[in-house]
Design a protein around this motif. Structure first.
Motif, PDB file in Angstrom:
ATOM      1  N   PRO A 510      91.098  24.296  56.630  1.00  0.00           N
ATOM      2  CA  PRO A 510      91.932  23.153  56.237  1.00  0.00           C
ATOM      3  C   PRO A 510      91.107  21.893  56.032  1.00  0.00           C
ATOM      4  CG  PRO A 510      92.826  24.293  58.158  1.00  0.00           C
ATOM      5  CD  PRO A 510      91.444  24.821  57.942  1.00  0.00           C
ATOM      6  N   VAL A 511      91.546  21.073  55.122  1.00  0.00           N
ATOM      7  CA  VAL A 511      90.946  19.769  54.869  1.00  0.00           C
ATOM      8  C   VAL A 511      91.853  18.709  55.497  1.00  0.00           C
ATOM      9  CG1 VAL A 511      90.167  18.153  53.108  1.00  0.00           C
ATOM     10  CG2 VAL A 511      89.967  20.613  52.723  1.00  0.00           C
ATOM     11  N   THR A 512      91.259  17.754  56.162  1.00  0.00           N
ATOM     12  CA  THR A 512      92.050  16.747  56.873  1.00  0.00           C
ATOM     13  C   THR A 512      92.657  15.754  55.892  1.00  0.00           C
ATOM     14  OG1 THR A 512      90.575  16.929  58.757  1.00  0.00           O
ATOM     15  CG2 THR A 512      92.005  15.001  58.685  1.00  0.00           C
ATOM     16  N   VAL A 513      93.967  15.462  56.077  1.00  0.00           N
ATOM     17  CA  VAL A 513      94.647  14.400  55.340  1.00  0.00           C
ATOM     18  C   VAL A 513      94.590  13.139  56.200  1.00  0.00           C
ATOM     19  CG1 VAL A 513      96.793  13.634  54.293  1.00  0.00           C
ATOM     20  CG2 VAL A 513      96.152  16.042  54.182  1.00  0.00           C
ATOM     21  N   VAL A 514      94.018  12.072  55.673  1.00  0.00           N
ATOM     22  CA  VAL A 514      93.766  10.872  56.475  1.00  0.00           C
ATOM     23  C   VAL A 514      94.676   9.701  56.130  1.00  0.00           C
ATOM     24  CG1 VAL A 514      91.358  11.489  56.873  1.00  0.00           C
ATOM     25  CG2 VAL A 514      91.959  10.154  54.855  1.00  0.00           C
ATOM     26  N   PRO A 569      85.930  14.612  49.232  1.00  0.00           N
ATOM     27  CA  PRO A 569      86.219  15.307  47.973  1.00  0.00           C
ATOM     28  C   PRO A 569      86.141  16.822  48.168  1.00  0.00           C
ATOM     29  CG  PRO A 569      84.748  13.450  47.599  1.00  0.00           C
ATOM     30  CD  PRO A 569      84.867  13.598  49.077  1.00  0.00           C
ATOM     31  N   THR A 570      87.154  17.544  47.715  1.00  0.00           N
ATOM     32  CA  THR A 570      87.291  18.972  47.989  1.00  0.00           C
ATOM     33  C   THR A 570      87.784  19.693  46.748  1.00  0.00           C
ATOM     34  OG1 THR A 570      87.872  18.445  50.283  1.00  0.00           O
ATOM     35  CG2 THR A 570      88.369  20.673  49.518  1.00  0.00           C
ATOM     36  N   ALA A 571      87.207  20.885  46.503  1.00  0.00           N
ATOM     37  CA  ALA A 571      87.745  21.774  45.468  1.00  0.00           C
ATOM     38  C   ALA A 571      88.894  22.551  46.103  1.00  0.00           C
ATOM     39  CB  ALA A 571      86.661  22.709  44.956  1.00  0.00           C
ATOM     40  N   VAL A 572      90.104  22.076  45.941  1.00  0.00           N
ATOM     41  CA  VAL A 572      91.270  22.613  46.650  1.00  0.00           C
ATOM     42  C   VAL A 572      91.549  24.036  46.183  1.00  0.00           C
ATOM     43  CG1 VAL A 572      93.706  22.273  47.129  1.00  0.00           C
ATOM     44  CG2 VAL A 572      92.200  20.301  46.894  1.00  0.00           C
ATOM     45  N   LYS A 623      87.919  21.227  40.045  1.00  0.00           N
ATOM     46  CA  LYS A 623      86.882  20.259  40.348  1.00  0.00           C
ATOM     47  C   LYS A 623      87.195  19.566  41.676  1.00  0.00           C
ATOM     48  CE  LYS A 623      85.984  19.211  35.470  1.00  0.00           C
ATOM     49  NZ  LYS A 623      85.968  18.141  34.431  1.00  0.00           N
ATOM     50  N   PRO A 624      86.172  19.178  42.430  1.00  0.00           N
ATOM     51  CA  PRO A 624      86.440  18.450  43.688  1.00  0.00           C
ATOM     52  C   PRO A 624      87.255  17.186  43.426  1.00  0.00           C
ATOM     53  CG  PRO A 624      84.151  19.155  43.585  1.00  0.00           C
ATOM     54  CD  PRO A 624      84.731  19.430  42.230  1.00  0.00           C
ATOM     55  N   ALA A 625      88.218  16.954  44.286  1.00  0.00           N
ATOM     56  CA  ALA A 625      89.083  15.773  44.177  1.00  0.00           C
ATOM     57  C   ALA A 625      89.271  15.171  45.554  1.00  0.00           C
ATOM     58  CB  ALA A 625      90.427  16.139  43.559  1.00  0.00           C
ATOM     59  N   SER A 626      89.536  13.878  45.608  1.00  0.00           N
ATOM     60  CA  SER A 626      89.686  13.174  46.886  1.00  0.00           C
ATOM     61  C   SER A 626      91.136  12.946  47.276  1.00  0.00           C
ATOM     62  CB  SER A 626      88.973  11.814  46.813  1.00  0.00           C
ATOM     63  OG  SER A 626      89.525  11.017  45.772  1.00  0.00           O
ATOM     64  N   LYS A 627      92.091  13.292  46.404  1.00  0.00           N
ATOM     65  CA  LYS A 627      93.505  13.078  46.706  1.00  0.00           C
ATOM     66  C   LYS A 627      94.317  14.241  46.148  1.00  0.00           C
ATOM     67  CE  LYS A 627      92.875   8.074  45.991  1.00  0.00           C
ATOM     68  NZ  LYS A 627      93.028   7.607  47.364  1.00  0.00           N
ATOM     69  N   ILE A 628      95.507  14.447  46.692  1.00  0.00           N
ATOM     70  CA  ILE A 628      96.460  15.390  46.118  1.00  0.00           C
ATOM     71  C   ILE A 628      97.813  14.699  45.978  1.00  0.00           C
ATOM     72  CG2 ILE A 628      95.290  17.384  47.135  1.00  0.00           C
ATOM     73  CD1 ILE A 628      97.798  17.605  48.991  1.00  0.00           C
ATOM     74  N   SER A 649     108.180  18.010  55.038  1.00  0.00           N
ATOM     75  CA  SER A 649     107.924  17.929  56.476  1.00  0.00           C
ATOM     76  C   SER A 649     106.441  17.933  56.801  1.00  0.00           C
ATOM     77  CB  SER A 649     108.618  19.089  57.202  1.00  0.00           C
ATOM     78  OG  SER A 649     110.017  19.031  57.035  1.00  0.00           O
ATOM     79  N   GLU A 650     105.653  18.797  56.145  1.00  0.00           N
ATOM     80  CA  GLU A 650     104.244  18.919  56.502  1.00  0.00           C
ATOM     81  C   GLU A 650     103.443  19.391  55.292  1.00  0.00           C
ATOM     82  OE1 GLU A 650     101.732  17.922  59.572  1.00  0.00           O
ATOM     83  OE2 GLU A 650     103.930  17.932  59.636  1.00  0.00           O
ATOM     84  N   VAL A 651     102.215  18.878  55.155  1.00  0.00           N
ATOM     85  CA  VAL A 651     101.310  19.259  54.068  1.00  0.00           C
ATOM     86  C   VAL A 651      99.956  19.617  54.675  1.00  0.00           C
ATOM     87  CG1 VAL A 651     100.170  18.535  51.941  1.00  0.00           C
ATOM     88  CG2 VAL A 651     102.481  17.713  52.452  1.00  0.00           C
ATOM     89  N   THR A 652      99.456  20.834  54.359  1.00  0.00           N
ATOM     90  CA  THR A 652      98.138  21.286  54.812  1.00  0.00           C
ATOM     91  C   THR A 652      97.325  21.675  53.590  1.00  0.00           C
ATOM     92  OG1 THR A 652      99.114  22.118  56.862  1.00  0.00           O
ATOM     93  CG2 THR A 652      96.890  22.864  56.317  1.00  0.00           C
ATOM     94  N   VAL A 653      96.123  21.138  53.464  1.00  0.00           N
ATOM     95  CA  VAL A 653      95.264  21.368  52.297  1.00  0.00           C
ATOM     96  C   VAL A 653      94.079  22.228  52.720  1.00  0.00           C
ATOM     97  CG1 VAL A 653      93.930  20.269  50.465  1.00  0.00           C
ATOM     98  CG2 VAL A 653      95.969  19.144  51.370  1.00  0.00           C
TER      99      VAL A 653
END
Length: 654
Positions: A510-514, A569-572, A623-628, A649-653
């Protein structure tokens, strides 16, 4: 206003309610204190002529309001008619202060405004579900109890008594939302917005005893243009609601959702200057106008010497004249208004000495009267007054017939206030702070720290040496294939040699949502304050958009959602959603911080009729992105008919 006939001190209504004191008057009704002789308690009576055109509607509204149980709504205890008088019995509110009284000295702290408005909106939202509305909201309808509790009085009954109950359910909800926004505006600024809303469908209303807010083209000035410390969300809601066009909250519940959360307890300061808020009696915090005593009575030893010099002048024998110094009012903190000392006209010789004494006494009097509020500034005024007097004596001859006193302003003294007059800062530690450790204690502490460092170093070296080594040989995976027997008489079997070991790739981490904000193609804002609920780790909490009359957002926009910031930045590869109800949703990856445009966004995937936990996998390598962006294109039904909201309710990337 004509008084209700048959009601006065000593009157008894309904055979049990003894009237004692009138507290307020309206266009068609009066509010009285009374004693309930049956239950031995104090109550409040709302009285009106039983033959009035609004009487039947008011009694019916009171009966319906009595069925709503909410501690923030003033309870209706009884209704009835007697001797040609209709009456509604309400619970007593001992010690309650209407918001209109709290605002006589100006606006309140922003947190207190948010709390008062939010509590009132929540109470009226509960009443809305029972088909009841207020429709006559003013600062007098919102009260604060001594413990900080919020009360709203006049639900449905005030509208009936003013003949205002003529709106559809949807229009009435909007009218109450607008009324609450006006109350928030008044609480922030101390001024009432006399402005019609929705092209005049919701009228401006009658004056409420506050100064009118300044008007501009299309509405009233924003709260941030009148008061300081106004939060952005409250300022934006007031701008949108009280400006041109039909915007802003559509119901009390919608408003409560937009301004949440609010403090659970009453604020104790105004949030800007730190001054204590007004209590039950508003007058207790107002500074009275002060008149300083005469020079002869109020000066100290130094001023007494100047007075003695005046007595020896040409006209010192006239003892009937005194030098009196008046101050029109103490200076307000930060107001910049000057406090001026003046002297009364006297004969020439005495005027000179009296003027010198008066100037010094005035500044000294300010310092004594204001005390800690001004501090060194008042003392600087006294020093400057004495300096000016000395300069005048040195530069002028003995002809002072034209001297008629001099005004010494506090602002003049501030320009030369000595920096050394400021009080020293309070030390961080008190005098009871422990003494420095001894040499033996220091050596023991260093030895312990050194031992811990050595142990950590040994463990680190051991782990580094294990890098690249396997704990053991992996067991081979044997694959056996069984062939279906053929029709030939001699069955044949074959055993395949062990194949190479096969392993599956681990799931993506998982990638952390900040952080994040609302996403709305129309205005860029959509319940921003609750976006944090989509990544708080609790599926029981959810972000909810404003409600719309249809699942397609009234046909005005393609959808709404949230724009979430990733920790890096993450390639989701996939996004896991927990949805509160069945919705159509599309997920995008982007580097843009725009909250109202999908330009340049990469589509990760979409689901129709998604509900519960849903995993949306990327269609290819992104491509890597910093937001969704989680974009809901079809909303789900909410708490009532024609109420549709996007609910996440909840979002996990990953």
């Amino acid at each position: 206003m004509t008084h209700v006939q048959g009601v006065g001190p000593g009157s008894v209504l309904g055979g049990r309610y003894a009237v004692t004191l009138r507290t307020s008057e309206g266009a068609h009704h009066e509010r009285w204190r009374a004693n309930d002789h049956t239950l031995e308690r104090e109550v409040v009576l709302v009285c009106f002529p039983a033959a009035a055109s609004v009487a039947a509607a008011a009694l019916d509204a009171a009966r319906r309001a009595a069925g709503i149980e909410d501690p923030r709504l003033v309870r209706v205890l009884d209704v009835g008619t007697d001797q040609g008088v209709g009456f509604i019995v309400e619970e007593p509110l001992t010690g309650a202060v209407p918001l209109s009284h709290l605002l006589q000295g100006g606006g309140l702290a922003a947190d207190e405004v948010r709390r008062l408005t939010g509590e009132a909106a929540t109470a009226l939202d509960k009443a809305t579900h029972r088909g009841l509305h207020h429709l006559a909201l003013t600062p007098s309808a919102v009260l604060r109890m001594p413990d900080g509790a919020v009360k709203v009085r006049g639900l449905a009954t005030e509208a009936a008594l003013t003949d205002a109950d003529r709106l559809s359910d949807e229009r009435a909800s909007r009218a109450d939302a607008v009324g609450l926004v006006k109350i928030a505006y008044a609480a922030l600024t101390g001024r009432w917005p006399m402005v019609a809303v929705d092209n005049g469908l919701i009228p401006a209303g009658a004056p409420v005893g506050l100064e009118a807010a300044p008007t501009i083209v299309g509405g009233v000035a924003a709260p941030s243009e009148i008061a300081v410390g106004v939060p952005n969300d409250l300022d934006l809601i007031c701008r949108m609601t009280l400006g041109s066009g039909r915007r802003g909250p559509v119901s009390p519940g919608d408003l409560a959702l937009q301004i949440a959360p609010w403090p659970s307890e009453m604020a104790t300061s105004d949030g800007a200057t730190g001054m204590r808020l007004r209590g039950r009696d508003d007058r207790e915090s107002l500074e009275p106008t002060r008149v300083m005593p005469s020079v002869g009575a109020g000066v100290g030893a130094g001023m007494g010497a100047a007075g003695a010099g005046a007595a020896s002048g040409d006209h010192g024998g006239d003892s009937s004249q005194t030098d009196t110094v008046f101050f029109d009012r103490l200076p307000d903190e930060g107001s910049g208004r000057q406090t001026t000392a003046t002297t009364t006209a006297q004969p020439a010789g005495e005027r000179l000495q009296g003027g010198i004494a008066a100037a010094g006494a005035a500044a000294a009097g300010v310092a004594g009267a204001i005390g800690d509020r001004v501090g060194s500034f008042a003392r600087a005024a006294a020093d400057k007054a004495a300096a000016r007097a000395a300069e005048r004596r040195a530069s002028q001859d003995d002809q002072y017939d034209d001297f008629d006193g001099e005004d010494i302003g506090l602002v003049d003294a501030l320009d030369e206030a000595p920096a050394t007059r400021l009080e020293p800062p309070v030390p961080v530690f008190g005098r009871d702070a422990p003494e420095a450790p001894s040499g033996t204690q220091s050596r023991i502490a260093l030895a312990i720290v050194g031992a811990l460092v050595i142990v950590a170093l040994i463990i680190g070296i051991s782990n580094v040496m294990k890098i690249g080594k396997h704990d053991g040989t992996a067991a081979p995976v044997v694959v056996t294939k069984t062939r279906t027997p053929s029709s030939s008489p001699a069955p044949s079997t074959s055993t395949q040699a062990p194949s190479a070991t096969t392993t599956q790739a681990p799931p993506a981490a998982p990638v952390t949502v900040v952080g994040g904000t609302g996403f709305d193609p129309e205005d860029g804002t959509e319940a921003d304050q609750n976006v944090k609920l989509t990544f708080d780790g609790d599926p029981g909490t959810e972000w909810r958009s404003r409600w719309y009359g249809s699942a397609t957002f009234n046909g005005k926009k393609d959808g709404v959602g949230v724009l979430l910031d990733l920790s890096a930045p993450t390639a989701v590869k996939e996004v896991e959603l927990v949805l509160g109800a069945k919705q159509d949703v599309t997920v995008y990856a982007t580097d843009s911080g725009s909250t109202d445009s999908l330009a340049g966004a990469q589509e990760i995937g979409s689901k129709k009729g998604a509900d519960g936990t849903v995993v949306i996998k990327a269609k290819g390598q992104l491509k890597p992105a910093s937001k969704i962006i989680v974009f809901v294109t079809k909303a789900a039904p909410a708490e009532a008919a024609n109420h549709n909201r996007a609910q996440i309710s909840e979002v996990t990337v990953r």
